[in-house]
Design a protein around this motif. Sequence first.
Motif, PDB file in Angstrom:
ATOM      1  N   HIS A 156      41.027  52.174  51.238  1.00 12.16           N
ATOM      2  CA  HIS A 156      40.778  53.617  51.180  1.00 12.16           C
ATOM      3  C   HIS A 156      42.091  54.345  51.423  1.00 12.16           C
ATOM      4  O   HIS A 156      42.876  53.972  52.299  1.00 12.16           O
ATOM      5  N   HIS A 198      40.766  56.001  45.428  1.00 13.74           N
ATOM      6  CA  HIS A 198      40.605  57.458  45.393  1.00 13.74           C
ATOM      7  C   HIS A 198      41.893  58.201  45.017  1.00 13.74           C
ATOM      8  O   HIS A 198      42.999  57.708  45.275  1.00 13.74           O
ATOM      9  N   SER A 222      37.858  56.614  42.264  1.00 13.74           N
ATOM     10  CA  SER A 222      36.558  56.876  42.873  1.00 13.74           C
ATOM     11  C   SER A 222      36.613  58.005  43.888  1.00 13.74           C
ATOM     12  O   SER A 222      37.672  58.433  44.335  1.00 13.74           O
ATOM     13  N   GLY A 223      35.418  58.481  44.258  1.00 12.22           N
ATOM     14  CA  GLY A 223      35.301  59.418  45.363  1.00 12.22           C
ATOM     15  C   GLY A 223      35.465  60.879  45.003  1.00 12.22           C
ATOM     16  O   GLY A 223      35.168  61.750  45.818  1.00 12.22           O
ATOM     17  N   TRP A 224      35.942  61.152  43.809  1.00 11.58           N
ATOM     18  CA  TRP A 224      36.124  62.517  43.326  1.00 11.58           C
ATOM     19  C   TRP A 224      35.495  62.637  41.939  1.00 11.58           C
ATOM     20  O   TRP A 224      35.559  61.692  41.144  1.00 11.58           O
ATOM     21  N   ASP A 250      32.266  55.438  43.663  1.00 16.96           N
ATOM     22  CA  ASP A 250      31.919  55.631  45.078  1.00 16.96           C
ATOM     23  C   ASP A 250      30.396  55.693  45.246  1.00 16.96           C
ATOM     24  O   ASP A 250      29.898  56.290  46.206  1.00 16.96           O
TER      25      ASP A 250
END
Length: 291
Positions: A156, A198, A222-224, A250
């Motif tokens: 991460h 991310h 990922s994540g956004w 994510d």
Amino acid sequence: MNVDELVAIDIHTHAEKSCRAPLLEEALAMEEAKAKYFKNDLGQPGIPEIAEYYRQRKMACVIFPVDAECCTGMPRVPNDEVAELVAQNKDVMIPFASIDPARGKMGVREARKLIEQYGVRGFKFHPTVQGFYPNDRMAYPLYEVIAEHKLPALFHTGQTGIGAGMPGGAGLRLKYSNPMHIDDVAADFPDMPIILAHPSFPWQEEALAVATHKPNVYIDLSGWSPKYFPPILVQYANSLLKHKVLFGSDFPLITPDRWIADFNKLPIKDEVRQLILKDNAVKLLGLKSAA
């Protein structure tokens, strides 16, 4: 797994529900804050449900728990449970594990067992919730096992939605997830593929610098939602890093349906779009068609 039949490979999904370790009451506030931050209404589907979700979309996914037990006191989803359930859905799932480096020699022993007996294909680290700098030498014995088997380590990076909006951010510190700390790891373990997870807000340029400088470093998206990607990330994904950028959602915090719908609106070249959605992951993970 028949790679030829897949339309995409999601490199970043979470196993958040265990049949063995029920959610503690004190974890509910953090789960509620996380759901609010990501506007997630899927809850915590089990691994069989996740497998069917991806199967219906002709996608595969890398799935992992996050071991933050030492820092947060919250029980982890057991790695062996994840690996066993993924083995029942190996047509669409690839198992990664998560071991907090603070577990020391016990963690090293567990990593070796997960690789050799359970067929785990990579490892996930979350420096913010695990409370460590990635270049802390205490983690190196664990990296050595991963590097020995030439498996990827996924870190991460950047801000996290975990603890966001809670008093004191639930005590979690963002400083641990600056991707520049991972530059040391990439230099010291050149044979270990590293994935920076991310868009690394507020250190996006640091992440791009590490990925362009170190051949073994990749970036997942990922994540956004892609509609929020900074222009420089899109520029590098479309050019210098087109072979090193990976699709990740994510899930269940962000669904691949939402992610891909927004990704399709970006000015990404057609040949690069295929690399990001599938081909780069196929090469990185050493996947082969079942045909």
